[in-house]
Design an enzyme around this catalytic site. Sequence first.
Site, PDB file in Angstrom:
ATOM      1  N   TYR A 278       0.850  -1.207   0.000  1.00 23.53           N
ATOM      2  CA  TYR A 278       0.000   0.000   0.000  1.00 23.53           C
ATOM      3  C   TYR A 278       0.878   1.246   0.000  1.00 23.53           C
ATOM      4  CZ  TYR A 278      -4.027   2.790   1.811  1.00 23.53           C
ATOM      5  OH  TYR A 278      -5.034   3.689   2.010  1.00 23.53           O
ATOM      6  N   TYR A 326      -2.193   4.635  -9.984  1.00 19.91           N
ATOM      7  CA  TYR A 326      -3.394   3.933 -10.458  1.00 19.91           C
ATOM      8  C   TYR A 326      -4.646   4.672 -10.011  1.00 19.91           C
ATOM      9  CZ  TYR A 326      -6.842   0.177 -11.086  1.00 19.91           C
ATOM     10  OH  TYR A 326      -7.932  -0.560 -11.462  1.00 19.91           O
TER      11      TYR A 326
END
Lengths: 379, 137
Positions: A278, A326
């Site tokens: 993450y 993204y």
Amino acid sequence: MRRNQVAVVGAAETTKLGVIPDMSQIQLHADAALNAIADAGLKLSDIDGVATAVETPQQIAHYLGITPTWVDGTSVGGCSFMLHVRHAAAAIEAGLCKTVLITHAESGKSMIGKQPRSTPADSLNGQFEAPFGVYGPPSMFPIPVLRYMKTHGITHEQIAMVAVVQREWAAKNPRATMKDPITVEDVLNSRMIAYPFRLLQCCLVTDGGGALILTSADRAKDFPLKPVYILGIGESVESPMVSQMETFNSSRAFKVAGPLAFKEAGIAHKDVDHLMIYDAFAHLPLFGLGDLGFMPHEETGKFIADGNTRPGGKLPLNTNGGGLSYMHSGMYGMYALQESVRQMRGIAPAQVKDAKISVCHGVGGMFAASGTIIFTNEK
Amino acid sequence: MAEAQRARPKPTPETQHFWDGTQAGELRLQRCDACDHVYFPPRPFCPSCASRKVSIFKSSGKGKLYSYVINHRPAAPGFTPPYAIAVVELDEGPRMMTNIVDCPQTPEALELDMKLEVKFEKLDDKITLPLFHPAKG
């Protein structure tokens, strides 16, 4: 947890990602959920377990028209969905429910049907952090970075390379928000946000969501798509106050969650074909590589700068482009999970050839919480 | 239009002694009577051994710069960017978030491990904040 007893049999993101001005937050949850249910070839009435964060499980269950026998509203920030996977797997194994839907969605950019985050003045954060000018994650998450760099000998250029490499992955992904190539110079000349971090070292702010469907492995073989098995899982929490972490040289929550998952999976680091860490901010992959035990922290910056995590490198990392390129609606963990599942199904836009084991590591509430899931497509 | 104000802490029964201390020009910490652990933020028991026998004492107010960011945007209400948000490690052990005053808000001026001393800044009649400045000499 026993290995490979529970599998992901449905996985989908919202139909659109990025800027979605025509959907409220709860509808983004529903859009992702309906896509995942269709992906699994199920009916709404097949779902008997619901887990979600920020929105409550009762909101999501009622909105979708589900009558669950098990719910989980664990809400510990962006890795909540990793923890939901762990809790759901335990619930399925214990027989509390058969088919669990985990949803995330956030109208992070358009802010439709989304409550602003607030810090009560009499909370510990409100008393001992807010008065000193913290204002949102960009002012808090990077606070450990300078200490981490000094202790481990990490350079600004090495951390900038995290963003450069992830943009290379994003360029292969039609759904990525940012696809144009960038250089270290671009990163280090981008607008200053909170020194030492600049714009290109901070995550995007977008709208979107995702959902997963889990069931027992013995039922999973009857589903339309290749099941993705859960090989190992770990979770932990530390402190909601970034100033009160035990050390800025690593994350305690990472160091507990990661090794738990590896031990349960019974794998070594060299067995990992694909890795998601993450990346709300560019330092997190370094913390993750070190705290999950892939290498000493001192080597993490050089490892990424040398190209080991880029397309064609020996440890493909954040292959969807990550929160940096993204998408990042505010709680990115669900998108990391979606990419791990795509990689294990063999359908990712930037597919890692023959990948059999994927590690997906999440962080939440700055360094407050962590969850690590190890997936495999072989039983 | 009134200027946006800095976030104002609201004490609780467990933290009142800390905020009374800053008003009196003291940085108050707590020490466990059973195991000697010194800790922050305030609570009426020891987070190391769970003893409820704890004492409040006055810190030296001295420490060193553990880490920081220099925040540019978005700026919190009541702050003019760029401003450093710092974590100081007190000589007694605990760390706390603060701002560094009487010092340029630049990477060159803000050196990790530089020595710091507490400086109290009155926010209003009820709240005084513990800020830090570079130690003299």
